[in-house]
Design a protein around this motif. Structure first.
Motif, mmCIF file in Angstrom:
data_model
loop_
_atom_site.group_PDB
_atom_site.id
_atom_site.type_symbol
_atom_site.label_atom_id
_atom_site.label_comp_id
_atom_site.label_asym_id
_atom_site.label_seq_id
_atom_site.Cartn_x
_atom_site.Cartn_y
_atom_site.Cartn_z
ATOM 1 N N ALA A 154 0.920 -1.234 0.079
ATOM 2 C CA ALA A 154 -0.148 0.056 -0.011
ATOM 3 C C ALA A 154 0.961 1.353 -0.094
ATOM 4 O O ALA A 154 0.776 2.366 -0.867
ATOM 5 N N SER A 155 1.904 1.284 0.987
ATOM 6 C CA SER A 155 2.620 2.545 1.117
ATOM 7 C C SER A 155 3.555 2.726 -0.336
ATOM 8 O O SER A 155 3.504 3.669 -0.839
ATOM 9 N N GLN A 156 4.100 1.645 -0.842
ATOM 10 C CA GLN A 156 4.761 1.855 -1.863
ATOM 11 C C GLN A 156 3.937 2.263 -3.359
ATOM 12 O O GLN A 156 4.360 3.142 -3.924
ATOM 13 N N ASN A 157 2.907 1.572 -3.333
ATOM 14 C CA ASN A 157 2.076 1.766 -4.564
ATOM 15 C C ASN A 157 1.431 3.611 -4.259
ATOM 16 O O ASN A 157 1.484 4.294 -5.305
ATOM 17 N N ILE A 158 1.047 3.942 -3.174
ATOM 18 C CA ILE A 158 0.646 5.219 -3.150
ATOM 19 C C ILE A 158 2.059 6.191 -3.427
ATOM 20 O O ILE A 158 1.739 7.412 -4.089
ATOM 21 N N VAL A 308 19.410 -6.309 -11.114
ATOM 22 C CA VAL A 308 19.638 -5.298 -9.877
ATOM 23 C C VAL A 308 18.812 -5.681 -8.645
ATOM 24 O O VAL A 308 17.870 -6.440 -8.741
ATOM 25 N N PRO A 309 19.665 -5.780 -7.593
ATOM 26 C CA PRO A 309 18.895 -6.210 -6.209
ATOM 27 C C PRO A 309 18.118 -5.293 -5.726
ATOM 28 O O PRO A 309 17.920 -4.084 -6.139
ATOM 29 N N ARG A 310 17.305 -6.030 -4.674
ATOM 30 C CA ARG A 310 16.161 -5.337 -4.228
ATOM 31 C C ARG A 310 16.609 -3.996 -3.348
ATOM 32 O O ARG A 310 17.539 -4.211 -2.833
ATOM 33 N N PHE A 311 15.670 -2.957 -3.299
ATOM 34 C CA PHE A 311 15.979 -1.934 -2.466
ATOM 35 C C PHE A 311 15.792 -2.344 -1.090
ATOM 36 O O PHE A 311 14.960 -2.977 -0.855
ATOM 37 N N ARG A 312 16.204 -1.358 -0.142
ATOM 38 C CA ARG A 312 16.050 -1.378 1.277
ATOM 39 C C ARG A 312 14.689 -0.524 1.380
ATOM 40 O O ARG A 312 14.440 0.193 0.582
ATOM 41 N N TYR A 313 13.991 -0.934 2.513
ATOM 42 C CA TYR A 313 12.677 -0.273 2.331
ATOM 43 C C TYR A 313 12.998 1.428 2.514
ATOM 44 O O TYR A 313 12.117 2.280 1.774
ATOM 45 N N ASP A 314 13.930 1.814 3.237
ATOM 46 C CA ASP A 314 14.058 3.240 3.387
ATOM 47 C C ASP A 314 14.536 3.842 2.173
ATOM 48 O O ASP A 314 14.306 4.844 1.906
ATOM 49 N N GLN A 315 15.404 3.071 1.372
ATOM 50 C CA GLN A 315 15.855 3.732 0.067
ATOM 51 C C GLN A 315 14.673 3.876 -0.888
ATOM 52 O O GLN A 315 14.651 4.591 -1.493
ATOM 53 N N LEU A 316 13.782 2.765 -0.812
ATOM 54 C CA LEU A 316 12.644 2.844 -1.779
ATOM 55 C C LEU A 316 11.815 4.372 -1.425
ATOM 56 O O LEU A 316 11.503 4.934 -2.200
ATOM 57 N N MET A 317 11.689 4.664 -0.160
ATOM 58 C CA MET A 317 11.017 5.728 0.196
ATOM 59 C C MET A 317 11.724 6.941 -0.110
ATOM 60 O O MET A 317 11.068 7.875 -0.621
ATOM 61 N N ILE C 64 -7.048 7.725 -1.078
ATOM 62 C CA ILE C 64 -7.402 7.986 0.276
ATOM 63 C C ILE C 64 -7.958 6.925 1.066
ATOM 64 O O ILE C 64 -7.433 6.579 2.299
ATOM 65 N N LEU C 65 -8.846 5.941 0.545
ATOM 66 C CA LEU C 65 -9.318 4.811 0.962
ATOM 67 C C LEU C 65 -8.234 3.840 1.261
ATOM 68 O O LEU C 65 -8.234 3.071 2.311
ATOM 69 N N VAL C 66 -7.221 3.791 0.397
ATOM 70 C CA VAL C 66 -6.211 2.836 0.679
ATOM 71 C C VAL C 66 -5.346 3.360 2.205
ATOM 72 O O VAL C 66 -4.928 2.502 2.936
ATOM 73 N N LEU C 67 -5.173 4.726 2.322
ATOM 74 C CA LEU C 67 -4.845 5.070 3.357
ATOM 75 C C LEU C 67 -5.509 4.838 4.510
ATOM 76 O O LEU C 67 -5.087 4.296 5.448
ATOM 77 N N PHE C 68 -6.853 4.872 4.509
ATOM 78 C CA PHE C 68 -7.475 4.452 5.501
ATOM 79 C C PHE C 68 -7.466 3.003 5.765
ATOM 80 O O PHE C 68 -7.347 2.663 7.155
#
Lengths: 345, 174, 167
Positions: A154-158, A308-317, C64-68
């Motif tokens: 979720a956080s990656q896609n957003i 390419v190797p995988r990113f670390r999570y903080d690197q991704l962000m 927004i709903l993904v964040l929810f």
């Protein structure tokens, strides 16, 4: 709506759907073959000549495996997750123009399922919806690793939707339209958008790697940390659907990249070929060219995965928020200045 | 702090050590893209290199000279079993994989066994065996060698206890 | 056909929004909320407002709903960890509900059947027309709202940033 149009669209939808499934199916073989070639191996070669029937064997295996639903899982959502993933993956193909209009039996047939006014945004919306399949599946599994995978997805896609959208805005400044059909028509011959938007293309490509959860951005299913990520608890065809959805997504995003930046079905010297072959075979060559471009992109996806190797999570962000977004905004500003100057001249 | 102290105390005896200096990355290095493309070029070159795959059931890789595989109990020049059931191999075995029952040779069996005493039962548990080769070294009669193939897979644990029917090498044919 | 489709979609959106309120599991209620927003998207499409439809789709459903959902997934909502509701809260709730009921009943008195909305220009919702209207007629409100969003963003960054002497 006349009957002929309905039949025509029906056939087109069926063909596109079948094609995307077949391409996704053989992408699984191609992935293994390319991985093997890049590592000095030969890859699967036992099922059929050169391993041609390996995807069929894999599919049959998936179907016959035992179906396990964890006792503590939310059963409905557990099933809804992979269904949603594959549904959203398949609906993206509706607005992609697969070729120029062809003339069959006195009718002009558009090789596009529907030309809606907001084509790019439609694809964008479908892509942004794709994360729900992963999130719901990961949450419904009732497993820590699955949940972590879902949250990462979720956080990656957003995070990566934002630079993707910004890079599209710069493209729209150049094209002046949202309709994919018009965008493709503008790139007639060799006037490909990548020549006007190289940085935008680079950003879009990086973001589409992230949106399809491919390496180096495959943190949602990162096996070294999260066992299998969001599909840890899945087995049988439900797992198959998740894996399949990834390949369909890859196919669709390759098609979108080819359409937006690499001219879609256009290629240098197409007018000459069209005059030579007539209104049926000429555009069909264009379709073949589009598919060639798509396959090149799919190869590129796999090539990157095995390099390419995988990113670390903080690197991704950090990459998403501190590099790609400022670059995308700078790209918009530069494009705006360039358009204003070239209009004045 | 510990590291620094040790560095001061310990002086390298040879001058082979190279001190790696980590410079701050310049702009191109921080972009990472050149490095990525370099890596991709390397992997792409590997597409055209010779494939290292050995197609196993059809082609088999040669074993090395000091390969230790499945045991075989040897015969002498006249085709008689060399083993005399002294039990030194079982004693030497660190995994205790070898068991045997000794028996006395009868008059009419002289063409079968070389010594007066022989092993009527000789069993090696292949799941216990670590293929160290100590039995080979312990044997005074040169009767056991680990010169066989890879031990084959099976479904039951009891099937991995190999008796004489599997271990003794085939009779010598002139 | 359009009218019956409208009633079907309207029924669905009310149905799912009721489910949002009545479902016990918060994750389920977020999922119902997603479906509710999807029916809104269909409403926009029925009005031929493609741009609004797709923006509703991307921004509300896709972001927004993904964040929810994201936030709710992080909460471990077992049944025994639910906070106890005191009697005072219950009484306040009942009073609030009654007030809402009275208002609703009162408002039905003023209700009368309105004519269905007829779009003056059929293509109003398309990107081109919407853009023209936004950037000429409603330029000031548009820009003011963008500044509002920017200030909200700056505030969020400021809140998220740690104080330098606390690090």
């Amino acid at each position: 709506m006349e009957l002929a149009l309905i039949i025509e669209k029906f056939i087109l939808i069926t063909v596109v759907f079948a094609l995307s499934l077949v391409v996704a199916m053989y992408s699984t073989l191609a992935e293994r073959k390319i991985a093997a070639f890049l590592q000095d191996r030969v890859g699967p070669n036992r099922a059929g000549p050169g391993g041609m029937f390996q995807p069929l064997a894999d599919g049959a295996k998936m179907f016959f495996k035992e179906e396990i639903i964890p006792e503590q899982a939310s059963k409905f959502l557990f099933i809804a997750g992979p269904s949603l993933a594959i549904l959203t993956a398949c609906t993206g193909s509706a607005v992609i123009p697969w070729g120029d209009a062809i003339a069959v039996a006195g009718r002009i047939v558009d090789l596009q399922v529907t030309d809606i006014n907001v084509g790019i945004l439609y694809i964008f919306g479908v892509v942004s919806l794709g994360v729900y399949g992963v999130m719901i599946g990961g949450w419904a599994s009732n497993n820590k690793f699955s949940l972590m995978g879902a949250i990462r997805a979720a956080s990656q896609n957003i995070s990566y939707e934002i630079p993707m959208g910004l890079s599209i805005i710069a493209l729209l400044l150049v094209t002046n339209t949202l309709s994919l059909k018009e965008i493709t028509a503008q790139q007639h011959g060799w006037h490909w958008n990548v020549l006007y938007q190289p940085l935008g293309f680079l950003l879009f490509m990086i973001c589409s790697f992230a949106e399809t959860n491919r390496t180096p951005f495959d943190l949602p299913e990162c096996e070294t940390e999260l066992v299998g990520g969001y599909h840890t608890e899945y087995s049988s065809m439900k797992l198959g659907f998740y894996l399949f959805a990834e390949y369909i997504n890859m196919f669709i995003s390759s098609a979108v990249m080819a359409t937006l930046y690499f001219g879609g079905y256009n290629y240098p010297g197409m007018d000459w070929v069209n005059n030579l072959l007539g209104p049926l075979w000429g555009p069909l060559i264009g379709v073949a060219v589009l598919f060639l471009k798509i396959f090149v992109f799919i190869f590129f996806f796999m090539w990157v995965r095995w390099t390419v190797p995988r990113f670390r999570y903080d690197q991704l962000m950090n990459l998403g928020w501190k590099v790609l977004i400022p670059l995308a905004i700078a790209n918009i500003v530069i494009t705006g200045i360039w358009i204003t100057i070239s209009d004045k001249l | 702090m510990m590291v620094v102290e040790r560095k001061n105390r310990m002086k390298s005896l040879t001058n082979k050590k190279k001190v790696l200096e980590q410079k701050p990355m310049n702009f191109w290095e921080r972009l990472y893209l050149p490095a990525i493309f370099q890596g991709m070029a390397i992997t792409f070159m590997h597409m055209f290199k010779k494939k290292e795959t050995i197609f196993y059931p059809e082609v088999k890789r040669e074993f090395s000279e000091n390969w230790r595989g499945m045991h075989s109990l040897k015969r002498d020049e006249q085709g008689r079993e060399r083993c005399t059931a002294c039990g030194l191999c079982a004693l030497a075995c660190p995994a205790e994989a070898i068991t045997m029952i000794a028996a006395e040779r009868k008059k009419e069996e002289e063409h079968l066994y070389r010594e007066e005493k022989y092993a009527s039962v000789y069993e090696i548990n292949m799941l216990r065996c670590i293929f160290c080769g100590l039995c080979e070294e312990a044997c005074p009669k040169e009767a056991i060698y680990l010169d066989g193939n890879i031990v084959e897979s099976d479904y039951l644990r009891q099937d991995f206890i190999y008796g004489k029917n599997k271990l003794v090498e085939a009779p010598f044919k002139a | 056909m359009n009218i019956s489709l409208f009633y079907l979609v309207a029924f669905l959106s009310i149905f799912f929004s009721l489910l949002v309120i009545f479902s016990k599991n918060p994750v389920h209620s977020i999922l119902y909320l997603i479906i509710t927003f999807f029916t809104f998207t269909i409403h926009y499409i029925l009005l031929n407002a493609q741009f609004l439809a797709i923006v509703n789709f991307i921004v509300y459903m896709g972001a927004i709903l993904v964040l929810f959902l994201f936030v709710l997934m992080l909460l471990n909502l077992n049944k025994d960890s639910e906070p106890l509701k005191s009697n005072l809260l219950k009484i306040i709730g009942v009073i609030g509900g009654m007030c809402l009921l009275v208002t609703l009943v009162g408002s039905t008195k003023a209700l009368h059947l309105s004519n269905p909305v007829v779009l003056q220009t059929q293509n109003l919702g398309l990107v081109k027309n919407l853009g023209k209207v936004l950037f000429s007629e409603f330029l000031l409100p548009f820009e003011v709202s963008s500044i509002l969003l920017l200030s909200a963003m700056v505030g969020a960054v400021l809140l998220a940033k740690r104080e330098p002497n606390n690090v």
